[in-house]
Design a protein around this motif. Sequence first.
Motif, PDB file in Angstrom:
ATOM      1  N   VAL A   1       0.925  -1.227   0.020  1.00 39.04           N
ATOM      2  CA  VAL A   1       0.059  -0.040  -0.056  1.00 39.04           C
ATOM      3  C   VAL A   1       0.837   1.331   0.113  1.00 39.04           C
ATOM      4  O   VAL A   1       0.336   2.378  -0.207  1.00 39.04           O
ATOM      5  CB  VAL A   1      -0.956  -0.116   1.238  1.00 39.04           C
TER       6      VAL A   1
ATOM      7  N   LYS B   1      -5.440  -0.376   2.773  1.00 40.16           N
ATOM      8  CA  LYS B   1      -5.775   0.156   1.430  1.00 40.16           C
ATOM      9  C   LYS B   1      -6.698   1.299   1.415  1.00 40.16           C
ATOM     10  O   LYS B   1      -6.840   2.196   0.615  1.00 40.16           O
ATOM     11  CB  LYS B   1      -6.325  -0.981   0.476  1.00 40.16           C
TER      12      LYS B   1
ATOM     13  N   GLN C   1      -6.321   4.929  -0.111  1.00 38.22           N
ATOM     14  CA  GLN C   1      -7.156   5.517  -0.923  1.00 38.22           C
ATOM     15  C   GLN C   1      -7.945   6.926  -0.630  1.00 38.22           C
ATOM     16  O   GLN C   1      -8.070   7.802  -1.223  1.00 38.22           O
ATOM     17  CB  GLN C   1      -8.325   4.337  -1.340  1.00 38.22           C
TER      18      GLN C   1
ATOM     19  N   HIS D   1      -1.172   2.550  -4.222  1.00 40.77           N
ATOM     20  CA  HIS D   1      -0.851   1.252  -4.055  1.00 40.77           C
ATOM     21  C   HIS D   1      -1.058   0.306  -5.338  1.00 40.77           C
ATOM     22  O   HIS D   1      -1.931   0.772  -6.316  1.00 40.77           O
ATOM     23  CB  HIS D   1      -1.508   0.324  -3.080  1.00 40.77           C
TER      24      HIS D   1
END
Length: 219
Positions: free
Chosen positions: A30, A208, A212, A218
């Motif tokens: 990530v 993750k 985001q 990632h």
Amino acid sequence: MIQNQIKERSLKVKMCGMRRKEDIAYANEVKPDAIGYIFFSKSKRYVTGQQAREIDQNLDQKILSVGVFVNETIEKVTEIANEVPLDVIQLHGDEDVIYIEQLRQQTDKEIWKAVRVKDTKDIKEAQQLPVDKLLLDTFTEEKDMYGGTGKVMNYDLIPKEGIRKPFFIAGVLHSKNIKEITKKVHPYGIDISSGIETEGYKDLKKMKEIMQITGGRHE
């Protein structure tokens, strides 16, 4: 050199409490700006210098490794910082100006200082410390409670005129509140640990999600 290692992104992300090979593999996937090892024996995420060194060997070189220490001797801090080796030393206890100045004489690594914010005065005083960055965390009256309080910090305490030093925020951050908090506070970065865990272990899906939300990428 450290600044060049940090990716150019508006909000920096430090994922703390790494203690397994899987945690490092998740971080490599990530790509946060930094990860943290906790060298405080009373923490449930405690690791020894040797354990950190073993898993840190697999860490992506572009990710900073940060060591979190609480009222540790300068000799022990520098020993572990060189053993792992660490990029950053984060002081999370009651370390004062004299301690920090003495530590500076023993290492050329960046030094970050955590501040358990009870009122605005705590932040103003922390800005005078000879450190590179600050980390603002929740204050608690409990003895030997240095972070991991399970309480969200009162962000209204952050001075409206801003803080001169780059600062991270911590304290029960997760995917549901990061956008709102960072929009209000405008920190340099976030320091997250429990918010990327499930049943006490790092969760790749949650990691993750954080990247985001914060604009990270990632593969």
